[in-house]
Write a protein that holds these residues in place. Sequence first.
Motif, PDB file in Angstrom:
ATOM      1  N   TYR A   1      -1.448   4.930   5.007  1.00 35.06           N
ATOM      2  CA  TYR A   1      -1.341   5.871   6.131  1.00 35.06           C
ATOM      3  C   TYR A   1      -1.354   7.326   5.666  1.00 35.06           C
ATOM      4  N   ARG A   2      -0.777   7.590   4.494  1.00 37.63           N
ATOM      5  CA  ARG A   2      -0.820   8.960   3.967  1.00 37.63           C
ATOM      6  C   ARG A   2      -2.244   9.348   3.588  1.00 37.63           C
ATOM      7  N   GLY A   3      -3.004   8.396   3.053  1.00 35.73           N
ATOM      8  CA  GLY A   3      -4.398   8.670   2.700  1.00 35.73           C
ATOM      9  C   GLY A   3      -5.196   9.113   3.913  1.00 35.73           C
ATOM     10  N   MET A   4      -4.988   8.420   5.040  1.00 32.74           N
ATOM     11  CA  MET A   4      -5.702   8.803   6.272  1.00 32.74           C
ATOM     12  C   MET A   4      -5.203  10.151   6.791  1.00 32.74           C
ATOM     13  N   GLU A   5      -3.901  10.401   6.631  1.00 35.32           N
ATOM     14  CA  GLU A   5      -3.335  11.685   7.052  1.00 35.32           C
ATOM     15  C   GLU A   5      -3.929  12.843   6.240  1.00 35.32           C
ATOM     16  N   GLU A   6      -4.301  12.531   4.989  1.00 34.16           N
ATOM     17  CA  GLU A   6      -4.888  13.557   4.125  1.00 34.16           C
ATOM     18  C   GLU A   6      -6.401  13.698   4.343  1.00 34.16           C
ATOM     19  N   GLY A   7      -6.943  12.953   5.321  1.00 32.53           N
ATOM     20  CA  GLY A   7      -8.340  13.162   5.698  1.00 32.53           C
ATOM     21  C   GLY A   7      -9.313  12.088   5.260  1.00 32.53           C
ATOM     22  N   TYR A   8      -8.819  11.011   4.627  1.00 30.81           N
ATOM     23  CA  TYR A   8      -9.714   9.938   4.210  1.00 30.81           C
ATOM     24  C   TYR A   8      -9.907   8.935   5.349  1.00 30.81           C
TER      25      TYR A   8
ATOM     26  N   PHE B   1      -8.407   2.833  -1.963  1.00 34.20           N
ATOM     27  CA  PHE B   1      -7.415   3.401  -2.891  1.00 34.20           C
ATOM     28  C   PHE B   1      -6.242   2.440  -3.083  1.00 34.20           C
ATOM     29  N   VAL B   2      -5.801   1.850  -1.978  1.00 35.90           N
ATOM     30  CA  VAL B   2      -4.641   0.952  -2.038  1.00 35.90           C
ATOM     31  C   VAL B   2      -4.998  -0.319  -2.816  1.00 35.90           C
TER      32      VAL B   2
END
Length: 550
Positions: free
Chosen positions: A395-402, A410-411
Amino acid sequence: MQELKKDWWKKEVIYQIYPKSFNDSNEDGIGDLEGIRQKLPYLSDLGVTMIWICPIFKSPMHDNGYDIADYEDIDPQFGTMDDFDLLLNEATKLDIKIILDLVVNHTSDEHEWFQKALADKNSKYRDYYIFKEGKEVPNNWRSQFGGSAWEKVDNEDAYYLHLFGKEQPDLNWENPELRQEIYQMINRWLAKGIAGFRIDSITFIKKDQDFASLPADGADGLVSCKHKTRNRPGIGRFLNELKKETFEKYNCVTIGEASGVNYEDYEEFIGEDGYFSMIFDFHYADIDVESGTDWFKRSHWQAKDFKELLAQSQETIQQAGWAANFIENHDQPRALSKLVHPDFQNARSACGMGALYFFLRGTPFVYQGQELGMINAERRNIEEFDDISSIDNYYRGMEEGYSKEEALHFVNLRSRDNTRSPMPWNNEKYGGFSQVQPWLEMTEEYPTTNTQDSEVISFYQKMIALRQTSEISQTLIHGTIEFLSNVAENVIAYVREYNGERVYSFTNLGTDEEEVIWPKDIEQIFVNTHNNESQDIGNVLSPYQSILFK
């Protein structure tokens, strides 16, 4: 049992067990203590001399046992204290020592101390943890597992600190009464006969007492808590007291999970009077990401970068004390998937990676399944993950724009579930780990990669025997290490020397053949991962080939 020398742990080979995924004896899909006991002959045949068992204490399992509700009871899913005593007794008969995980930065929110702290704000237990009064969140620290490091107390204008999950409130090490309770618990375990501890997250026990906010470092407006809570000034007082009150009273081994320690401080941690016997060094282990906690910040490392980090680690530790050498553990991806190009992820490369690290100066650690050449598990959606930090990073990855696909990629590369999937013992359904669906889905390659069908196992047996009982054992255990610089960028070469005997290790960490000029005439080859120990090796190393010779 003979009296152990002061630094007896230098001669050990340690095998790490993730109990939930090792062997299920009662067919509930979860590994257990009896399952470990049943596999002691396997571990003995492999040649290991000590096992480190990840947490088996009573726990609600929000972080797979690293959230402890009772330090002196076994979680029912693993068995009972009688089961542990039986395991300890039988392991001792096979000359296998046992160490446990020690988690004393935090407890579970279901621990009796925390429950009493919540029930009565005036009780002594409120000061066993870190509470702050007020209507607003005390600062902008982000926990290691994402989100604020503070959780509001129900029906109170107050918050408690958790550097990991909200179910893992941090203990207040500033409180001397709490520290004494911890020391007494540790001493009761040591009196039971365990050989020592791997000590979890120990560099987090000292917090900056100003509890000040810092500039945000992410899209969530928060900042990593580590800047104010990891390896902070004053931690030495706690660590010295911990050693003096517990470990020093027993001739035990202690391995610190000491992330964030600068190399110039290593002597304090592992020197002659250091806090621990050895510590894990993550400088080279986390080469694939810019930060151990932000998996979407990938690095684009080259073999020469890994070589530089490994050499710096070994040479620094040689000056300071003793190394705990590893390429896999319960928090890392599989080494084959992380360090080897996808086109070469096979048994030979698994042997090459094993030989690269196993003969370094220090105590080698082998993580369950590593000796099979296991690879990461590819999971198709976030619902298939169990690991709390995998879900946070998604969820943080998507929050950072991915995108969703990028975040999942990545996970999959970095998830702690990669090494936590069940151990395959054979090619039957569920790999002989259990007769029922395991708690976590297995990796797909177990029909061909298991303990019945792995050339990598016999290679690990050979490496362990070379280190423990061969003509070059003394050199491999006690010898100095020096990295050789006159080699190709992709080649990692080092020499171990003891009493005039020199043993050389050369490994090609690249995808192309590399020409090698050998330092001396080769007298004897002990390991040749790609040519069945052939004594005629020419002057070319194949991709991921490793050779050990004198």
